[in-house]
Design a protein around this motif. Structure first.
Motif, short mmCIF file in Angstrom:
data_model
loop_
_atom_site.label_atom_id
_atom_site.label_comp_id
_atom_site.label_asym_id
_atom_site.label_seq_id
_atom_site.Cartn_x
_atom_site.Cartn_y
_atom_site.Cartn_z
N ALA A 15 48.12 79.28 27.55
CA ALA A 15 49.25 78.57 28.16
C ALA A 15 49.94 79.43 29.21
O ALA A 15 50.30 78.94 30.29
CB ALA A 15 50.25 78.14 27.09
N GLU A 16 50.12 80.71 28.92
CA GLU A 16 50.78 81.60 29.87
C GLU A 16 49.92 81.81 31.11
O GLU A 16 50.42 81.84 32.24
CB GLU A 16 51.12 82.93 29.21
N ALA A 40 50.29 78.70 33.20
CA ALA A 40 51.59 78.62 33.87
C ALA A 40 51.63 79.52 35.10
O ALA A 40 52.10 79.12 36.17
CB ALA A 40 52.71 78.99 32.90
N VAL A 42 58.43 83.73 32.67
CA VAL A 42 57.22 83.62 31.86
C VAL A 42 56.67 85.00 31.52
O VAL A 42 56.33 85.29 30.37
CB VAL A 42 56.14 82.79 32.60
N ILE A 55 53.46 89.26 26.36
CA ILE A 55 52.11 89.09 26.87
C ILE A 55 51.69 90.41 27.51
O ILE A 55 52.53 91.17 27.99
CB ILE A 55 51.99 87.93 27.90
N LEU A 108 49.19 72.30 31.51
CA LEU A 108 50.01 73.13 30.63
C LEU A 108 50.11 72.51 29.23
O LEU A 108 50.09 73.23 28.22
CB LEU A 108 51.41 73.31 31.22
N PRO A 158 53.08 78.40 22.74
CA PRO A 158 53.76 79.16 23.79
C PRO A 158 55.17 79.57 23.38
O PRO A 158 55.90 78.80 22.73
CB PRO A 158 53.80 78.17 24.97
N THR A 204 58.02 80.64 28.10
CA THR A 204 57.02 79.89 28.86
C THR A 204 57.52 78.48 29.16
O THR A 204 57.36 77.97 30.28
CB THR A 204 55.70 79.82 28.08
N TRP A 205 58.13 77.84 28.19
CA TRP A 205 58.64 76.48 28.39
C TRP A 205 59.85 76.46 29.33
O TRP A 205 60.12 75.45 29.97
CB TRP A 205 59.03 75.86 27.05
N ALA A 218 57.98 77.74 33.04
CA ALA A 218 56.93 76.87 33.58
C ALA A 218 57.49 75.69 34.37
O ALA A 218 56.95 75.37 35.44
CB ALA A 218 56.03 76.38 32.45
#
Length: 313
Positions: A108-109, A112, A151, A159, A258, A273, A277-278, A281
């Motif tokens: 997901a990252e 994004a 992110v 990450i 995504l 995520p 991220t949310w 993004a």
């Protein structure tokens, strides 16, 4: 059989629009699944360049029968071999970095961060093409960059920093490649560009396979095969959707990736995520979508102005 060609940016019928949206949605899901296969293959010891090789091989096998038809051969004639060679080198570098980013980062990252391409392409067009950008697009660029910082969160450690840097490098080179494709598009059809990119890339990738290629077990080969099929299918689906509806209709569908990535990450790796991220993004998606749609509108207006300026017959 002809290679798919984008349609003119006209208003299609309701059914064509629905078909285009459906095809683009499936294509976005296929791309996400392809990147998941890249990540799974990497976990099984498949080198990233192997994945790139088999991805391109799948594209060639799909496009070659179309190219061998009479109309297909005519569509693939080009007088810009060196421009296509440059596009191939840039495209291979971008694809390799993008594949590596998905191997290193949560899916997901990585997805994004990949949405930064239109934002970086706008920055490069300012630097390389001296294009004029107004306040609205500068605001969108700033919002997108803030989204990436949210992110990635440098120093937070949620990450891998190396993976984030690889992803950003892939974004930059992909954006640079989009400028080359834009210039090629002034005289070359998308079918021509797509075919020669796939075919010409096989030479350097075949050399790379002499050093990184290896035999795998049935599980790994199954994932590689699925990755190749998904990539080729997504490539054709994206192009085909443009036959049915204008860019402004189908482009927003790409950002559904995504959602697919979040679901795939949860289903396969049991990783949802993180909140950052949310939060970040939507800033990246909103700014990238605004820039892409605005550039599409400006290009359409420029084409209409050019058409009006031509003397009537």
């Amino acid at each position: 059989m002809d290679l798919p060609e984008p349609a003119q940016d006209t208003v299609p019928s309701a059914n064509r629009t629905l078909y285009a949206i459906g095809i683009r949605l499936v294509s976005a899901a296929c791309l996400t699944a392809m990147f998941a296969c890249v990540k799974l293959a990497s976990d099984l010891g498949v080198h990233v360049l192997e994945s790139v090789f088999y991805r391109q091989l799948g594209g060639v096998l799909v496009l070659l029968p179309l190219a061998l038809s009479g109309a297909g051969r005519a569509a693939l004639k080009t007088d810009k071999p060196w421009a296509h060679a440059s596009r191939m080198v840039i495209g291979m570098a971008a694809m390799s970095l993008n594949f590596l980013s998905f191997a290193l980062l949560p899916i997901a990252e990585a997805t994004a961060i990949g949405f930064m391409v239109p934002i970086v392409a706008t920055l490069l067009s300012i630097l390389l093409l001296q294009e004029t950008v107004g306040l609205h697009r500068w605001t969108a660029i700033a919002a997108g960059l803030i989204g990436v910082l949210i992110v990635v969160q440098p120093g937070d450690g949620h990450i891998p920093l190396a993976g984030a840097l690889v992803a950003l490098a892939g974004v930059a080179i992909t954006a640079f490649g989009s400028i080359i494709i834009r210039k090629l598009g002034e005289t070359e059809s998308p079918a021509t560009t797509m075919f020669w990119f796939s075919l010409s890339s096989m030479a350097p990738l075949s050399i790379a396979m002499l050093f990184v290629g290896q035999w795998h077990d049935a599980h790994a080969w199954g994932i590689i095969l699925l990755m190749s099929v998904l990539g080729a299918g997504a490539q054709l689906g994206i192009t085909w959707s443009l036959r049915l509806a204008p860019v402004s209709v189908v482009l927003p569908i790409d950002y559904s990736s995504l959602i697919w990535a979040a679901l795939v990450g949860w289903f396969i790796w049991e990783r949802w995520p993180v909140p950052a991220t949310w939060i970040g993004a939507p800033l990246i998606i909103g700014s990238g979508l605004y820039i892409a749609l605005r550039e599409n509108r400006l290009a359409r207006e420029a084409a209409q102005a050019t058409a009006r300026s031509r003397p009537s017959q």
